[in-house]
Enzyme design. Structure first.
Site, PDB file in Angstrom:
ATOM      1  N   GLU A  34     -10.242   7.286   3.423  1.00  0.00           N
ATOM      2  CA  GLU A  34     -11.080   6.536   3.766  1.00  0.00           C
ATOM      3  C   GLU A  34     -10.517   5.182   4.413  1.00  0.00           C
ATOM      4  O   GLU A  34      -9.514   4.879   3.534  1.00  0.00           O
ATOM      5  CB  GLU A  34     -12.137   6.059   3.037  1.00  0.00           C
ATOM      6  CG  GLU A  34     -12.052   5.106   2.049  1.00  0.00           C
ATOM      7  CD  GLU A  34     -11.102   5.175   0.889  1.00  0.00           C
ATOM      8  OE1 GLU A  34     -10.920   6.317   0.426  1.00  0.00           O
ATOM      9  OE2 GLU A  34     -10.475   4.419   0.586  1.00  0.00           O
ATOM     10  N   LYS A  43       0.922  -1.305  -0.011  1.00  0.00           N
ATOM     11  CA  LYS A  43      -0.036  -0.070  -0.049  1.00  0.00           C
ATOM     12  C   LYS A  43       0.663   1.184   0.032  1.00  0.00           C
ATOM     13  O   LYS A  43       0.525   2.274  -0.599  1.00  0.00           O
ATOM     14  CB  LYS A  43      -0.778   0.029   1.295  1.00  0.00           C
ATOM     15  CG  LYS A  43      -2.007  -0.864   1.084  1.00  0.00           C
ATOM     16  CD  LYS A  43      -3.247  -0.732   2.273  1.00  0.00           C
ATOM     17  CE  LYS A  43      -4.525  -1.619   1.597  1.00  0.00           C
ATOM     18  NZ  LYS A  43      -4.437  -3.034   1.664  1.00  0.00           N
ATOM     19  N   SER A  91       1.549  -9.679  -1.409  1.00  0.00           N
ATOM     20  CA  SER A  91       1.196  -8.299  -1.172  1.00  0.00           C
ATOM     21  C   SER A  91       1.408  -7.702   0.380  1.00  0.00           C
ATOM     22  O   SER A  91       1.782  -6.623   0.374  1.00  0.00           O
ATOM     23  CB  SER A  91      -0.309  -8.213  -1.360  1.00  0.00           C
ATOM     24  OG  SER A  91      -1.176  -9.073  -0.684  1.00  0.00           O
TER      25      SER A  91
END
Ligand SMILES: *Cc1c(COP(=O)(O)O)cnc(C)c1O
Length: 389
Positions: free
Chosen positions: A106, A84, A368
């Site tokens: 968010e 991320k 990930s």
């Protein structure tokens, strides 16, 4: 067409949002063409986030699978423990370049909120993260973590008090404060230019894979929530001969209705400003989702994946909660690496792909994120004597 992936993508938004999206699109196009911006981002990704991430030959997992050589693209080793940061650092740097002094975001489980708070702290930008009050209660440690990182968490008490209500509030805030605020979206979803921009920022994953493999692997496998780590893996490999496989969450099974396999079981529709595949009923009401991994629990998917599914270039498979937990345990035991439960879905499928390929072939699976955050969930399932325990 710009920002379109066949019939998918586009901008299905109220008119009030169009000027903000236009400004962002122009700002991003200018930044992308600017060598100094690209160099500055590469510098932060290297020295702050920890790029390039290793491509690790998983010898023991390969032996277990009994087929192609399996390589792990170690995004789990990045700062914050997941891919991320590639996106939040890119967008935060863009916001600063565009003169925005404030970022709103968010978050559902809190992982994107934490990655946003990190990037904004690093670049000296004020950040406010919207989170449904139900999610905030369930993820209180991430709420505290965001506070430590200097971010203000704004809990949302409307509707279902979860991610979709937080998205509505963040968009409302952005629309009202667009002159000094950037909306930092967390996956390759939403209206143009977000899906293409996030895919660019995550594309560093696939570019490094090509360099580290000295060409394309025979197959690449990645999990799909909104689809950002997968599109970042696939995009630089689309024009090669590599077999590409996205893996969605089949939850308790596709037949039970308790899953998040948007491409596997959904149909086209409009959500969060984009035309894409959705889990919806006959009236177009977006359905509830389920997955053991919070990061895959989303009723939509990035529009480029909808296009790649229909074009047939990428195959979309799914793994159940049980299969993901088994792969989580298998990788931990075989290689000493605890993957995120999201990533474990990809590991489960990669083992199947490797098994039907010859020993001279190669499969890359994008890890990930790391699984520290998921140890409690797996432990709880074991204690309950649940499946995959
Ligand atoms: C958020 C997250 C995902 C899902 O997001 P994508 O946009 O589909 O990549 C997958 N894995 C991890 C570790 C995550 O934190």
């Amino acid at each position: 067409m710009r920002g379109r992936f066949g019939p998918f993508g586009g901008r299905y938004v109220p008119e009030t949002l169009v000027p903000a999206l236009d400004e962002l699109e122009e700002g991003y196009a200018a930044a992308k063409a600017d060598r100094r911006f690209r160099a500055e981002l590469a510098g932060y990704l290297k020295d702050y986030a920890g790029r390039p991430t290793p491509l690790y030959f998983a010898r023991n997992l390969t032996r277990m699978a009994g087929g192609a050589r399996i390589y792990l693209k170690r995004e789990d080793l990045l700062h914050g423990g997941a891919h991320k940061i590639n996106n939040t650092m890119g967008q935060a740097l863009l916001a600063r370049r565009m003169g925005k002094r404030r970022v709103v975001a968010e978050t559902g489980a809190g992982q994107h909120g934490v990655a946003t708070a990190m990037a904004c702290a690093c670049l000296g930008i004020r950040s406010e993260v919207y989170m449904g009050s139900k999610d905030a209660g369930r993820q209180s440690l991430n709420v505290y973590r965001m506070g430590l990182l200097g971010s203000r968490v704004r809990t949302v008490d409307t509707g279902s008090r979860t991610l979709k209500d937080a998205i509505s509030e963040a968009i409302r805030d952005w629309t009202a404060n667009v002159s000094d605020t950037h909306y930092l979206l967390g996956s390759a979803v939403g209206p143009r230019p977000y899906p293409g921009m996030v895919a660019d920022f995550q594309g560093v994953i696939g570019k490094e894979i090509r360099r580290q493999m000295r060409g394309a692997p025979d197959a690449a496998v990645a999990c799909v929530g909104g689809g950002s780590n997968a599109i970042g893996t696939f995009r630089p490999l689309l024009r090669t001969g590599a077999e590409l496989v996205g893996v969605e969450a089949a939850g308790r099974g596709l037949g039970t209705g308790m899953h998040s396999a948007t491409l596997g079981a959904g149909s086209p529709g409009v959500l969060h400003g984009m035309m894409t595949y959705l889990l919806q009923d006959a009236d177009g009401q977006v359905g509830g989702t389920h997955s053991v991994s919070a990061g895959l629990d989303y009723p939509g998917v990035g529009p480029e994946h909808a296009f790649l599914k229909e074009s047939g270039r990428v195959r979309y498979a799914s793994a159940t909660d049980e299969e993901a937990v088994a792969a989580f345990r298998a990788l931990a035991t075989a290689e000493g690496i605890i993957p995120a439960l999201e990533s474990a879905h990809a590991v489960a499928e990669a083992v199947k792909v490797a098994r039907r390929m010859g020993g001279s072939k190669s499969v890359v699976v994008t890890l990930s994120g790391r699984g520290d955050k998921d140890v409690g969930v797996v432990r709880g399932r074991a204690a309950a004597g649940g499946e995959g325990a």
